[in-house]
Design a protein around this motif. Structure first.
Motif, mmCIF file in Angstrom:
data_model
loop_
_atom_site.group_PDB
_atom_site.id
_atom_site.type_symbol
_atom_site.label_atom_id
_atom_site.label_comp_id
_atom_site.label_asym_id
_atom_site.label_seq_id
_atom_site.Cartn_x
_atom_site.Cartn_y
_atom_site.Cartn_z
ATOM 1 N N PHE A 1 -6.578 2.810 -5.406
ATOM 2 C CA PHE A 1 -6.381 1.234 -4.964
ATOM 3 C C PHE A 1 -8.167 0.897 -5.414
ATOM 4 O O PHE A 1 -7.480 -0.705 -6.180
ATOM 5 C CB PHE A 1 -6.412 0.909 -3.891
ATOM 6 C CG PHE A 1 -5.147 1.355 -3.372
ATOM 7 C CD1 PHE A 1 -3.811 1.623 -3.727
ATOM 8 C CD2 PHE A 1 -4.986 1.250 -1.913
ATOM 9 C CE1 PHE A 1 -2.704 2.590 -3.301
ATOM 10 C CE2 PHE A 1 -3.540 1.735 -1.245
ATOM 11 C CZ PHE A 1 -2.378 1.773 -1.954
ATOM 12 N N ARG B 1 -1.277 10.702 -6.796
ATOM 13 C CA ARG B 1 -0.556 10.122 -6.556
ATOM 14 C C ARG B 1 0.294 10.932 -5.865
ATOM 15 O O ARG B 1 1.019 11.160 -5.018
ATOM 16 C CB ARG B 1 -0.277 8.652 -6.080
ATOM 17 C CG ARG B 1 -1.443 8.044 -6.517
ATOM 18 C CD ARG B 1 -1.461 6.662 -5.977
ATOM 19 N NE ARG B 1 -0.793 5.979 -7.517
ATOM 20 C CZ ARG B 1 -1.214 5.395 -8.270
ATOM 21 N NH1 ARG B 1 -2.467 5.260 -8.073
ATOM 22 N NH2 ARG B 1 -0.542 5.207 -9.060
ATOM 23 N N LEU C 1 10.961 6.316 -4.625
ATOM 24 C CA LEU C 1 9.690 6.637 -5.648
ATOM 25 C C LEU C 1 8.522 7.658 -5.368
ATOM 26 O O LEU C 1 7.802 7.197 -6.705
ATOM 27 C CB LEU C 1 9.005 5.160 -4.703
ATOM 28 C CG LEU C 1 9.497 3.611 -4.313
ATOM 29 C CD1 LEU C 1 8.298 2.554 -3.343
ATOM 30 C CD2 LEU C 1 10.174 3.230 -5.843
ATOM 31 N N TYR D 1 0.395 9.475 2.090
ATOM 32 C CA TYR D 1 -0.538 8.292 3.395
ATOM 33 C C TYR D 1 0.033 7.566 4.259
ATOM 34 O O TYR D 1 1.456 6.768 4.237
ATOM 35 C CB TYR D 1 -0.855 7.434 2.072
ATOM 36 C CG TYR D 1 -1.847 6.781 1.849
ATOM 37 C CD1 TYR D 1 -3.622 6.455 3.536
ATOM 38 C CD2 TYR D 1 -1.612 5.236 1.913
ATOM 39 C CE1 TYR D 1 -4.059 5.532 3.487
ATOM 40 C CE2 TYR D 1 -2.409 3.823 2.633
ATOM 41 C CZ TYR D 1 -3.460 3.643 3.285
ATOM 42 O OH TYR D 1 -4.290 2.781 3.412
ATOM 43 N N MET E 1 11.210 5.064 0.248
ATOM 44 C CA MET E 1 9.651 5.079 -0.385
ATOM 45 C C MET E 1 10.358 7.756 -0.739
ATOM 46 O O MET E 1 9.039 7.484 -1.984
ATOM 47 C CB MET E 1 8.586 5.601 1.402
ATOM 48 C CG MET E 1 8.369 4.208 1.543
ATOM 49 S SD MET E 1 7.658 3.718 0.099
ATOM 50 C CE MET E 1 7.478 1.551 0.884
ATOM 51 N N LEU F 1 -6.862 6.901 -3.413
ATOM 52 C CA LEU F 1 -5.594 7.175 -3.924
ATOM 53 C C LEU F 1 -5.486 6.097 -5.025
ATOM 54 O O LEU F 1 -3.860 5.270 -5.523
ATOM 55 C CB LEU F 1 -5.317 5.313 -2.574
ATOM 56 C CG LEU F 1 -4.534 6.803 -1.375
ATOM 57 C CD1 LEU F 1 -4.093 5.493 -0.822
ATOM 58 C CD2 LEU F 1 -3.581 7.817 -2.047
ATOM 59 N N SER G 1 0.843 -1.125 -0.153
ATOM 60 C CA SER G 1 -0.127 0.135 0.312
ATOM 61 C C SER G 1 0.933 0.972 -0.277
ATOM 62 O O SER G 1 0.486 2.282 -0.044
ATOM 63 C CB SER G 1 -1.284 -0.358 1.186
ATOM 64 O OG SER G 1 -0.075 0.313 2.483
ATOM 65 N N LEU G 2 1.610 1.276 0.562
ATOM 66 C CA LEU G 2 2.609 2.296 0.736
ATOM 67 C C LEU G 2 3.666 2.471 -0.817
ATOM 68 O O LEU G 2 3.505 3.605 -1.187
ATOM 69 C CB LEU G 2 4.180 2.441 1.631
ATOM 70 C CG LEU G 2 3.465 2.425 3.070
ATOM 71 C CD1 LEU G 2 4.399 2.141 4.130
ATOM 72 C CD2 LEU G 2 2.780 3.212 3.695
ATOM 73 N N TYR G 3 3.800 1.316 -1.416
ATOM 74 C CA TYR G 3 4.381 1.790 -2.494
ATOM 75 C C TYR G 3 3.639 1.964 -4.019
ATOM 76 O O TYR G 3 3.744 3.020 -4.506
ATOM 77 C CB TYR G 3 4.509 0.506 -3.251
ATOM 78 C CG TYR G 3 6.637 -0.570 -2.835
ATOM 79 C CD1 TYR G 3 7.003 0.090 -3.306
ATOM 80 C CD2 TYR G 3 5.822 -0.941 -2.078
ATOM 81 C CE1 TYR G 3 8.899 -0.896 -2.626
ATOM 82 C CE2 TYR G 3 7.053 -2.121 -1.428
ATOM 83 C CZ TYR G 3 8.687 -1.798 -1.888
ATOM 84 O OH TYR G 3 9.829 -2.496 -1.625
ATOM 85 N N LEU G 4 2.744 1.450 -4.268
ATOM 86 C CA LEU G 4 1.564 1.704 -5.204
ATOM 87 C C LEU G 4 0.448 3.325 -4.163
ATOM 88 O O LEU G 4 -0.450 4.114 -5.309
ATOM 89 C CB LEU G 4 0.320 0.762 -4.966
ATOM 90 C CG LEU G 4 1.412 -0.324 -5.053
ATOM 91 C CD1 LEU G 4 -0.370 -1.639 -5.630
ATOM 92 C CD2 LEU G 4 2.344 -0.146 -6.509
ATOM 93 N N ALA G 5 0.734 3.967 -3.129
ATOM 94 C CA ALA G 5 0.310 4.902 -3.016
ATOM 95 C C ALA G 5 0.676 6.371 -3.640
ATOM 96 O O ALA G 5 0.702 7.312 -3.036
ATOM 97 C CB ALA G 5 0.015 5.019 -1.153
ATOM 98 N N ARG G 6 2.253 5.979 -3.962
ATOM 99 C CA ARG G 6 3.207 6.947 -4.738
ATOM 100 C C ARG G 6 2.587 6.772 -6.629
ATOM 101 O O ARG G 6 1.960 5.809 -6.432
ATOM 102 C CB ARG G 6 4.491 6.312 -4.787
ATOM 103 C CG ARG G 6 4.861 7.065 -3.339
ATOM 104 C CD ARG G 6 6.065 6.250 -2.529
ATOM 105 N NE ARG G 6 6.235 6.973 -0.758
ATOM 106 C CZ ARG G 6 5.687 6.490 0.076
ATOM 107 N NH1 ARG G 6 4.748 6.546 0.204
ATOM 108 N NH2 ARG G 6 5.968 7.512 1.188
#
Lengths: 300, 310
Positions: B52, B75, B103, B80, B100, B50, A118-123
């Motif tokens: 998802f 994003r 990224l 988050y 992070m 977000l 979730s942290l990777y893909l929240a970027r």
């Protein structure tokens, strides 16, 4: 010692191009892998066989070395041909399988086990980039183990034999290159899919071997009991062996140089079946990854 | 200024189940609280914003960018902090936050500098080289906040930031959130079960129930409007005449037990008039309190609505 301000401030600086961000993942992964002494030793030792091959090629073309060794005329016993390159590919591919089983599960399992996805893909970073980033770790390492030394050996032989040999045997280079890439893609996808599905590193590594060896044995059992040859559809090494034979332009898959990838005589599968089975395997892996690599799991 | 988050008929389905039912709202506050009972759709809303989950109908816009068409851009504006544990166990804290930040697009030198700063900011400076797997729950929460702010987002999603924290750690976390809010550099969306957290940190609140918006209010305005809300305790013949007389002045009344009456006074009416009427009606006012609806009152009222729809 650096002194950091204990305050929050917005970031106004430059940003890296978005296409390059998936490369952050392999950079961090290589830093981590470098710390593992076992993997470093294994990786370095995997170059022993290509080194021996390069030495054989050199010695074969160097009469003075043969004279020193007292084995004049031994060069006629060594022939640098399809069998030579396929045996190099076969051996290196086995090493790549072990490498994939060791480092593949390290890539995705820890992220899934600790909900880091979730942290990777929240970027500004997509699922495809995540998978590409993780795959690139395996692809780079396995390339260094397989087609890179293979092509270097080919170039060495071409350099010593002359341009005409290179031209006449270009299919060896292309077969090596594309054959290795098919194997690398299958291994990388399988390693990532299994580790995404199992989430537990040791189990994912074990499952990787299971898919190759247990499924192969199961296929052989089916063949024995049912008196058929279609059980080989479960044997990935036989499937890839048949594909290599085609890519190298060989005719007989039962005598190819890749020892672990030979098909028993009379049990050869149609080539299109081998390609189709490998394609299905890749699609299954992609489906597994698409199901598991998500920012949030949906409970229906 | 346009809304920070604009929900435009946003609907999300999981199979046949409708989780978010055509939500429509414009959240403009600097700090927005997201409240609701379990299963109300709070986390689904955050996850949808977000990217998802894909909306089945409608859309939402964050700082003017559509989440359907500009998901990546959206994003890049967001930080988050998820509700559950989310980390890479064998990585050191600062290494993880740096990863992070990279990224998110920061060059590696900037990412490293910001990771250190973020760790000092959340109070974990001394343990930043320890593996995240060895952190206590409070430290993990702080590390999650560090990774959420390291890349300097414009909007911060905080999902249950005080979950599992002991009182001092909770207080520290609330102070951090208030500090971030008060700097004015970014907007906050705080999802919590704890009304007190929302009350302390937010100026706007969105209450969800069964996938609908049950209430949406500006807490500051509510506080202002509630200045005219009184609770009085009376003795004597409160036979309705007093209430009638008060209502004639434009007050809204709600009689309670043992002579207690709740009153909402119209603008311009002095409290002194109530005493005069009470004297005329032979009623004693023993106690008079200025009251205000707490967030709890607002929340409970919203929960009483039949299907959660306003």
């Amino acid at each position: 010692m650096a002194v950091y301000k204990k305050t929050y401030r917005p970031y106004e600086g430059e940003l890296t191009p978005s296409w390059s961000r998936f490369l952050v993942i392999p950079r961090y992964a290589f830093e981590e892998l470098h710390r593992s002494r076992f993997l470093s030793v294994f990786f370095i030792s995997s170059f022993a066989y290509p080194l021996v091959c390069a030495l054989i090629i050199y010695v074969q073309h160097n009469a003075s070395v043969l004279g020193l060794l007292g084995v004049q005329g031994a060069n006629r016993l060594i022939s640098i041909n399809i069998t030579f390159f396929m045996s190099l590919l076969g051996w290196q591919s086995m090493m790549a399988l072990f490498l994939a089983a060791f480092i593949g599960p390290r890539q995705v399992s820890p992220d899934l086990a600790n909900n880091a996805l979730s942290l990777y893909l929240a970027r500004p970073f997509s699922r495809v980039e995540y998978v590409l980033g993780k795959m690139s770790i395996l692809v780079i390492l396995m390339s260094l183990m397989t087609w890179v030394p293979g092509l270097l050996c080919f170039l060495l032989e071409g350099y010593l034999e002359g341009w005409s040999w290179m031209r006449d045997n270009a299919h060896l280079a292309s077969g090596f290159f594309f054959g290795a890439w098919v194997w690398i893609l299958i291994l990388a996808l399988l390693a990532l899919a299994l580790s995404a599905w199992v989430k537990w590193r040791p189990a994912a590594g074990g499952l990787m071997f299971g898919v190759f060896f247990v499924a192969g044995a199961f296929g052989a059992t089916i063949n024995g009991v049912q008196r058929t040859k279609w059980g080989h559809l479960l044997n990935i090494s036989h499937l890839i062996g048949s594909v290599w034979v085609q890519l190298f332009g060989d005719t007989d898959g039962t005598t190819n140089g890749a020892l672990f990838f030979r098909v028993p005589r009379g049990e050869e599968l149609p080539l299109w079946c081998c390609w189709a089975s490998l394609a299905v395997l890749c699609l299954v892996c992609l489906y597994m990854l698409a199901r598991k690599i998500r920012g949030a799991e949906v409970v229906r | 200024m346009g809304p920070v988050i604009e929900l435009d008929g946003l609907e999300v389905r999981f199979g046949d189940r409708v989780i978010l039912k055509k939500l429509k709202a414009g959240l403009t506050g600097r700090s927005v609280g997201l409240l609701g009972p379990n299963g109300a759709g709070k986390s689904t809303l955050i996850n949808t914003l977000l990217g998802f989950h894909q909306p089945s109908a409608g859309t939402a816009r964050i700082l003017g960018r559509d989440i359907r068409t500009h998901a990546r851009e959206v994003r890049s504006l967001i930080g988050y902090m998820p509700e559950n544990d989310a980390f890479i166990a064998n990585m050191s804290g600062v290494h993880f936050v740096r990863l992070m930040a990279e990224l998110a697009g920061l060059p590696r030198e900037h990412a490293l500098e910001r990771a250190h700063e973020a760790f000092f900011y959340v109070g974990l400076g001394e343990v930043r080289y320890r593996a995240l797997g060895t952190y206590s729950l409070g430290m993990k929460q702080a590390a999650k906040l560090a990774q959420a702010i390291a890349h300097g987002p414009k909007l911060l999603f905080l999902d249950e930031p005080t979950n599992g924290l002991d009182p001092p750690a909770r207080l520290r976390m609330i102070q951090l959130i208030q500090e971030i809010r008060d700097r004015g550099d970014l907007h906050l969306l705080l999802s919590s079960h704890l009304l007190r957290d929302v009350e302390e940190c937010c100026d706007e609140v969105l209450i969800l129930k069964d996938g609908n918006i049950a209430a949406f209010c500006n807490l500051e305005e509510e506080r202002r409007s509630n200045r005219r809300f009184l609770e009085i305790e009376t003795r004597g013949s409160i036979n309705g005449c007093f209430l009638e007389a008060v209502e004639k002045l434009g007050c809204e009344t709600a009689p309670g037990a043992q002579g207690r009456v709740k009153l909402v006074l119209p603008d311009g009416l002095e409290v002194r008039r109530l005493y005069e009427i009470a004297a005329e009606q032979n009623v004693q006012i023993r106690r008079l309190n200025h009251k205000r609806d707490s967030l709890e009152d607002i929340f409970l009222k919203a929960m009483e609505a039949a299907d959660g729809r306003l």
